[in-house]
Design a protein around this motif. Structure first.
Motif, PDB file in Angstrom:
ATOM      1  N   GLN A 230       0.823  -1.200   0.000  1.00  0.00           N
ATOM      2  CA  GLN A 230       0.000   0.000   0.000  1.00  0.00           C
ATOM      3  C   GLN A 230       0.869   1.266   0.000  1.00  0.00           C
ATOM      4  O   GLN A 230       1.983   1.272   0.512  1.00  0.00           O
ATOM      5  N   THR A 231       0.298   2.323  -0.574  1.00  0.00           N
ATOM      6  CA  THR A 231       0.991   3.605  -0.617  1.00  0.00           C
ATOM      7  C   THR A 231       0.341   4.566   0.366  1.00  0.00           C
ATOM      8  O   THR A 231      -0.866   4.790   0.319  1.00  0.00           O
TER       9      THR A 231
ATOM     10  N   LYS B  87     -10.862   9.807  -5.158  1.00  0.00           N
ATOM     11  CA  LYS B  87     -10.461   8.624  -4.395  1.00  0.00           C
ATOM     12  C   LYS B  87      -8.934   8.486  -4.374  1.00  0.00           C
ATOM     13  O   LYS B  87      -8.241   9.469  -4.141  1.00  0.00           O
ATOM     14  N   ASN B  88      -8.428   7.283  -4.626  1.00  0.00           N
ATOM     15  CA  ASN B  88      -6.969   7.107  -4.505  1.00  0.00           C
ATOM     16  C   ASN B  88      -6.197   7.705  -5.682  1.00  0.00           C
ATOM     17  O   ASN B  88      -4.970   7.639  -5.710  1.00  0.00           O
TER      18      ASN B  88
ATOM     19  N   PHE C  90      -1.020   7.855  -7.085  1.00  0.00           N
ATOM     20  CA  PHE C  90      -1.922   6.846  -6.560  1.00  0.00           C
ATOM     21  C   PHE C  90      -1.641   6.696  -5.065  1.00  0.00           C
ATOM     22  O   PHE C  90      -0.521   6.377  -4.664  1.00  0.00           O
TER      23      PHE C  90
ATOM     24  N   ASP D  25      -3.245   5.059  -1.343  1.00  0.00           N
ATOM     25  CA  ASP D  25      -4.241   4.190  -0.714  1.00  0.00           C
ATOM     26  C   ASP D  25      -4.839   4.809   0.541  1.00  0.00           C
ATOM     27  O   ASP D  25      -6.030   4.645   0.827  1.00  0.00           O
ATOM     28  N   VAL D  26      -4.018   5.494   1.332  1.00  0.00           N
ATOM     29  CA  VAL D  26      -4.463   6.026   2.617  1.00  0.00           C
ATOM     30  C   VAL D  26      -3.583   7.214   2.987  1.00  0.00           C
ATOM     31  O   VAL D  26      -2.398   7.257   2.643  1.00  0.00           O
TER      32      VAL D  26
ATOM     33  N   ILE E 210     -11.146   9.495   0.379  1.00  0.00           N
ATOM     34  CA  ILE E 210      -9.992   8.629   0.594  1.00  0.00           C
ATOM     35  C   ILE E 210      -9.855   8.361   2.085  1.00  0.00           C
ATOM     36  O   ILE E 210     -10.172   9.220   2.910  1.00  0.00           O
TER      37      ILE E 210
ATOM     38  N   ILE F 138      -8.456   2.582   7.174  1.00  0.00           N
ATOM     39  CA  ILE F 138      -9.040   1.880   6.034  1.00  0.00           C
ATOM     40  C   ILE F 138     -10.326   1.159   6.447  1.00  0.00           C
ATOM     41  O   ILE F 138     -11.327   1.173   5.717  1.00  0.00           O
TER      42      ILE F 138
ATOM     43  N   ASN G  38     -14.004   1.811   4.926  1.00  0.00           N
ATOM     44  CA  ASN G  38     -14.788   0.719   4.341  1.00  0.00           C
ATOM     45  C   ASN G  38     -16.160   0.624   4.994  1.00  0.00           C
ATOM     46  O   ASN G  38     -17.164   0.339   4.329  1.00  0.00           O
TER      47      ASN G  38
END
Length: 377
Positions: free
Chosen positions: A2-3, A83-84, A95, A97-98, A122, A364, A368
């Motif tokens: 993940q980034t 978003k990402n 890009f 992820d979080v 995000i 995350i 979700n």
């Protein structure tokens, strides 16, 4: 892999504090599990993605601290709903992820940044927009805690409206002295790290303290000065969406620590400039019953403001009668390896790098959970 986008700096009085905290996070994040993109916010509020050499500099030079390099080609722009893929510069799209916001103070932990990240759609570490905004305002936090039946320090509030009306100001000045008495503390409502906070023991000091506080905010608290021990409690978890299936969401209070300040009180100088400004005693010198009681109050205070991710809940214990008072809650506390928040977690067996991973997982999981909610009929 993940980034993680690490946001640091910021348009606040705590810009430099953020640089130190973020540097520590960068050095301790598990590079085998996470890639890092550095996003620096200048003191003027502009965002810049940092080149790879800034990351390498921090990782190779242990004496260095992050900088915000303001390359116009690397100025970062936000895409609502992106978003990402919601972050782009003139040169490329990123890009992510979080997001891990390692920032403090106004424009950073007061809900403005959180609202922006919600708009991008995000995941991010820490409290959401509402609870971030609420807890940044010390007076509004007190209102919520008082309504929840939690112990708060007696206080009065003055706004710039009253400051600008000489009659109202004089009435407040006299009333505060009569009701609270000296010594007393004066604090900006929406500043952190004790910026603009002063202790007053007479009318002249009180007047000067008010003027200092109003340099930083339009709302100012005047609080009773308590002959107190200062105890702090780290809390993690998601107060509104706990789930046994997601261990990182469970609200947990950690080992307590005590501040032993060498200064008159634990001010900005003691926190960040004077290496001998204070000692941290971990665990705090309290009985098991006292410790459990404070941890339970910390969890109740955390839940009362719908906190999530992490917070440091600060307490006063009156040295004269043993009464416990909530002082404040910090939703993005200092995060260096020697800061109180991670040290208290470490004392409970949660190592610094594992703490970072837990917070990213919680972010995350919370995102979700929110994604499962309906947004249209």
């Amino acid at each position: 892999m993940q980034t993680v986008g690490i946001i640091y700096g910021g348009k606040s009085s705590e810009h430099e504090v953020s640089l130190v905290s973020a540097t520590s996070v960068v050095r301790n994040i598990n590079r085998e599990k996470f890639n890092i993109i550095l996003i620096g916010i200048s003191k003027k509020g502009k965002w810049f993605v940092q080149q790879e050499d800034e990351l390498n500099r921090i990782l190779t030079d242990s004496n260095s601290t992050l900088k915000v390099n303001e390359d116009s080609n690397c100025e970062l722009f936000i895409i609502p709903g992106g978003k990402n893929k919601g972050f782009i510069s003139k040169e490329k799209e990123f890009f992510v992820d979080v997001i891990f916001p390692v920032v403090h103070g106004g424009y950073c932990e007061d809900g403005t940044l959180q609202g922006l990240l919600d708009t991008v759609d995000i995941p991010y570490v820490g409290c959401g927009c509402m609870s971030s905004a609420l807890t940044m305002d010390k007076e509004k936090t007190k209102v919520i805690w008082n309504d929840a039946g939690l112990p708060i320090v007696p206080y009065m509030l003055i706004t710039r409206t009253e400051l600008n009306d000489s009659k109202k100001y004089d009435e407040f000045f006299k009333s505060a002295i009569d009701k609270i008495g000296f010594p007393l503390f004066v604090k900006p409502c929406n500043a952190g790290s004790s910026v603009g906070a002063s202790k007053a023991t007479n009318e002249r000091e009180f007047s000067m303290a008010l003027m200092e506080a109003f340099m930083w905010d339009n709302k100012v608290l005047v609080e009773k000065s308590i002959n107190a021990r200062e105890v702090e409690c780290s809390v993690t978890g998601n107060s509104t969406c706990e789930s046994l299936e997601s261990s990182e969401s469970i609200v947990k209070a950690y080992t307590l620590g005590e501040i032993l300040p060498a200064h008159d009180f634990y001010d900005y100088e003691a926190k960040y400039k004077d290496p001998d400004g204070a000692k941290l005693q971990i665990p705090a010198n309290l009985t098991a019953e006292e410790t459990s009681n404070i941890q339970q109050i910390a969890i109740k205070a955390y839940r009362a403001v719908d906190a999530s991710g992490l917070s440091r809940v600060d307490f006063f214990i009156d040295k004269d009668d043993g009464k416990i008072y909530l002082n404040e809650i910090n939703t993005l506390p200092g995060f260096t390896s020697i800061s109180m928040f991670p040290k208290l977690c470490d004392a409970s067996g949660l190592k610094y790098s594992d703490l970072i991973e837990l917070l990213l997982k919680e972010a995350i999981a919370r995102y979700n959970s929110k994604e499962q909610l309906q947004t249209s009929i």
